[in-house]
Design an enzyme around this catalytic site. Structure first.
Site, mmCIF file in Angstrom:
data_model
loop_
_atom_site.group_PDB
_atom_site.id
_atom_site.type_symbol
_atom_site.label_atom_id
_atom_site.label_comp_id
_atom_site.label_asym_id
_atom_site.label_seq_id
_atom_site.Cartn_x
_atom_site.Cartn_y
_atom_site.Cartn_z
ATOM 1 C CG ASP A 58 4.749 10.581 0.763
ATOM 2 O OD1 ASP A 58 3.800 11.206 1.247
ATOM 3 O OD2 ASP A 58 4.814 9.340 0.744
ATOM 4 C CG ASP B 151 -0.065 10.598 9.089
ATOM 5 O OD1 ASP B 151 -0.872 10.452 8.155
ATOM 6 O OD2 ASP B 151 0.844 11.448 9.074
HETATM 7 O O1 1PR Z 1 4.336 3.947 0.584
HETATM 8 O O2 1PR Z 1 2.238 2.865 -0.129
HETATM 9 O O3 1PR Z 1 3.306 2.243 2.014
HETATM 10 O O4 1PR Z 1 2.191 4.443 1.723
HETATM 11 C C1 1PR Z 1 2.637 5.055 2.896
HETATM 12 C C2 1PR Z 1 1.707 6.194 3.190
HETATM 13 O O5 1PR Z 1 2.043 6.696 4.480
HETATM 14 C C3 1PR Z 1 1.857 7.334 2.204
HETATM 15 O O6 1PR Z 1 0.582 7.874 1.932
HETATM 16 C C4 1PR Z 1 2.687 8.378 2.962
HETATM 17 O O7 1PR Z 1 2.271 9.693 2.644
HETATM 18 C C5 1PR Z 1 2.317 8.072 4.403
HETATM 19 N N1 1PR Z 1 3.446 8.318 5.332
HETATM 20 C C6 1PR Z 1 4.557 7.570 5.440
HETATM 21 N N2 1PR Z 1 5.334 8.078 6.429
HETATM 22 C C7 1PR Z 1 4.710 9.148 6.922
HETATM 23 C C8 1PR Z 1 5.176 10.006 8.024
HETATM 24 O O8 1PR Z 1 4.564 11.018 8.352
HETATM 25 N N3 1PR Z 1 6.307 9.653 8.621
HETATM 26 N N4 1PR Z 1 2.633 10.262 6.452
HETATM 27 C C9 1PR Z 1 3.518 9.301 6.231
HETATM 28 C C10 1PR Z 1 2.357 11.142 5.573
HETATM 29 C C11 1PR Z 1 1.434 13.168 5.465
HETATM 30 C C12 1PR Z 1 0.026 13.475 5.538
HETATM 31 C C13 1PR Z 1 -0.238 14.364 6.707
HETATM 32 C C14 1PR Z 1 -0.325 15.700 6.056
HETATM 33 C C15 1PR Z 1 -1.058 16.715 6.846
HETATM 34 N N5 1PR Z 1 1.724 12.085 6.290
HETATM 35 O O9 1PR Z 1 -0.737 12.358 5.569
HETATM 36 O O10 1PR Z 1 -1.337 13.887 7.317
HETATM 37 O O11 1PR Z 1 0.995 16.164 5.778
HETATM 38 O O12 1PR Z 1 -0.414 17.002 8.015
HETATM 39 P P1 1PR Z 1 -0.559 18.423 8.701
HETATM 40 O O13 1PR Z 1 -1.932 18.913 8.425
HETATM 41 O O14 1PR Z 1 -0.365 18.156 10.150
HETATM 42 O O15 1PR Z 1 0.504 19.301 8.117
HETATM 43 P P2 1PR Z 1 3.088 3.306 1.016
#
Ligand code: 1PR
Length: 561
Positions: free
Chosen positions: A416, A258
């Site tokens: 999400d 991320d």
């Molecule tokens: O909406 O097209 O601009 O895409 C945004 C992208 O960014 C999406 O894929 C969304 O999942 C991701 N995203 C947005 N905000 C966050 C955040 O964390 N605040 N991350 C985010 C999503 C989730 C996973 C993470 C897993 C594994 N992160 O990518 O890596 O949950 O984590 P873990 O193994 O530590 O539990 P757009």
């Protein structure tokens, strides 16, 4: 070399001149490139990666007169390597958005995999291949698995058997590579098939000096240099193994980064707890877990089968204005020889000067910078809502446009969802499940509400409805997060992953919550997920990727080691 920014001609040696036989021409017909038929006819050796879908590719080749030049080049038995679509285009025709006529050099029709036999389409993954004749370039494959990403394939027949050098089984027995004389083509991606690599390893193994090394490259047609540095005995064994025991598909372990800019303006890898990436300190700074390029390179070396970059603030920043992110991709793709996915902010955008950018332009820039797949989050939710409301596929959503041009295997939809507990499944119109662990007030059911803008806004659509809609709109894969489990280390949301992976026939990547090796085997044994993604445990070095794979192997789950 295959990761060079698409170029006309480049050399494997800095000192090589254009007349030098070591000059390799990379045929890149897309992206407004100015290649001409003469570039092909004058090539010493030609690599044709073939990007996107069959019909637009043939269209460009025909319009630019490249098709005729390519046929002449190949018929003269000059050194050629086609990759993926670069193999398919050699056949008579394809069913992809067709029938569409191909170059007609190899008899046969490139057809779509049949998902009714239980295999997920697109085929995205690591498989063993079965060599059927000496292919020269395949003999050095160090890994027993190679990486495929495609929805269409050619089938062996009496008419094309003299071309076939290897096959693979994925529901159907399909052609994995062809070879005739100096003409080679592979359906898989050698440049993404990892292996211990590399130019240096090959060089060292054969104790070559620069001149003989260059001859080696020439002789072996370049691509074998991308493969392992195993000893001849190991290579022999691995080739023999593939003749005797072609295996099925390996599950995948994906490392996710991320990425966002911190308060000082540096692009960093961060990681949230239930999507909150700020430290619980007085400064409330963005959690910093390292540098994106360094970590991606490390995960490649550690054995990750893919690396994903999510530009988590992409929804509010314009990605083409985010040059560091594009640079991260460029640098990462120079050192990561496994597929790279990038997501965040893929949507239509109008900048401050009124200049409009289509989502296709944004995606194209990501692909040009080294991405193999792009991932769409928020914009896919809006597209699915619209589609479910109108029942009309407009063809205008980012999802539809990008998958039409680049093929659905290049488009991931990232979901999400947040769990919403219910006492009674009839309380909502969305698909719910009986949950394994009841909610805080003893609720036995839950539905999974989709969110946009990094989990900030809940939408009136469930993960189940979204997954089915985006599959119909052209998504090739689903990255299934779960806000409740993210960063908790207590395991994947098995109820959610089972619900979605049973509902669609495209591959599903399980994400969020991995905290121990057992969580990976649990998700593969209890659901139909094709891959498992983790972030925090890898960043904090709590569980190495290698341990995950060793554990899976011990549990009888096939992995690429
Ligand atoms: O909406 O097209 O601009 O895409 C945004 C992208 O960014 C999406 O894929 C969304 O999942 C991701 N995203 C947005 N905000 C966050 C955040 O964390 N605040 N991350 C985010 C999503 C989730 C996973 C993470 C897993 C594994 N992160 O990518 O890596 O949950 O984590 P873990 O193994 O530590 O539990 P757009």
């Amino acid at each position: 070399p295959l990761k060079c920014k698409p170029s006309r001609t480049f050399s494997v040696h800095a000192s090589a001149s254009a007349a030098d036989d070591s000059v390799v021409t990379l045929l890149d017909y897309g992206a407004g490139n100015v290649q001409t038929p003469e570039d092909i006819l004058h090539a010493k050796r030609l690599i044709f990666p073939g990007v996107g879908a069959f019909a637009p590719a043939m269209d460009v080749l025909n319009k630019k007169g490249l098709a005729e030049a390519l046929c002449a080049y190949i018929q003269q038995d000059r050194p050629f390597l086609g990759i993926c679509l670069g193999l398919q285009l050699l056949f008579d025709s394809s069913e992809e958005n067709g029938p569409v006529k191909g170059l007609g050099l190899i008899p046969g029709v490139v057809g779509r995999f049949d998902s009714s036999n239980g295999c997920r389409v697109p085929h995205i993954g690591w498989n063993a291949i079965k060599l059927t004749k000496d292919s020269e370039i395949l003999d050095d494959i160090g890994s027993s698995h190679v990486y495929f990403v495609h929805s269409y394939r050619a089938i062996p027949s009496e008419d094309n058997k003299e071309w076939i050098s290897s096959t693979c089984n994925y529901g159907d027995n399909f052609i994995a590579s062809v070879r005739r004389g100096n003409v080679h083509a592979v359906q898989f991606h050698p440049e993404k098939s990892g292996g211990k690599n590399s130019l240096h390893a090959v060089k060292k193994r054969d104790k070559m000096n620069s001149t003989s090394y260059s001859l080696f490259l020439l002789y072996h047609g370049l691509v074998c240099s991308l493969y392992s540095g195993l000893s001849f005995a190991e290579v022999g064994l691995s080739v023999l193994r593939r003749f005797l025991y072609p295996k099925s598909e390996a599950t995948k372990v994906i490392a996710c980064l991320d990425v966002r800019t911190n308060d000082n303006g540096d692009l960093i890898v961060t990681k949230g707890d239930q999507y909150d990436v700020r430290e619980q300190t007085a400064e409330n700074e963005v959690r910093n877990l390292g540098k994106p390029v360094d970590l991606a390179g490390q995960y490649y070396k550690d054995g990750a089968d893919e690396v994903s970059f999510l530009n988590i603030t992409g929804f509010r920043d314009f990605p083409l204005g985010d040059l560091p992110m594009l640079q991260v991709l460029r640098y990462a793709s120079e050192n990561c020889f496994v597929p790279l996915t990038v997501g965040g902010g893929i949507r239509d955008f109008t900048d401050g000067n009124g200049r409009h950018y289509s989502s296709l332009e944004v995606a194209s820039e990501y692909f040009r910078s080294g991405a193999d797949k792009i991932s769409i989050g928020s914009d896919a939710v809006y597209a699915a809502e619209e589609y479910l409301k109108t029942k009309v596929k407009t063809g205008k959503s980012s999802l539809e446009q990008i998958s039409r041009v680049y093929g659905n295997q290049a488009v991931v939809v990232s979901i999400d969802p947040r769990r919403v507990y219910l006492r009674d499944p009839n309380e909502v119109e969305f698909k719910s499940v009986k949950v394994t662990n009841p909610g805080p007030h003893g609720e036995e059911y839950a539905w999974y509400q989709c969110t946009v803008n990094g989990g900030r806004e809940g939408r009136p659509i469930g993960a189940y409805e979204l997954a089915k809609a985006v599959e119909e709109l052209g998504a090739g894969e689903i990255l299934l997060n779960c806000i409740d489990c993210d960063g908790q280390g207590k395991g994947f949301d098995i109820d959610l992953i089972k619900l979605i992976s049973d509902a669609v026939s495209i591959p599903v990547i399980a994400s969020s919550g991995a905290g121990a090796v057992e969580h990976f085997s649990e998700v593969f044994s209890k659901t139909n997920a094709s891959a498992a993604l983790a972030a925090g445990i890898f960043h904090r070095k709590e569980v190495p990727i290698q341990s995950v794979k060793e554990y899976l192997l011990k549990e009888g789950i096939e992995v690429r080691m």
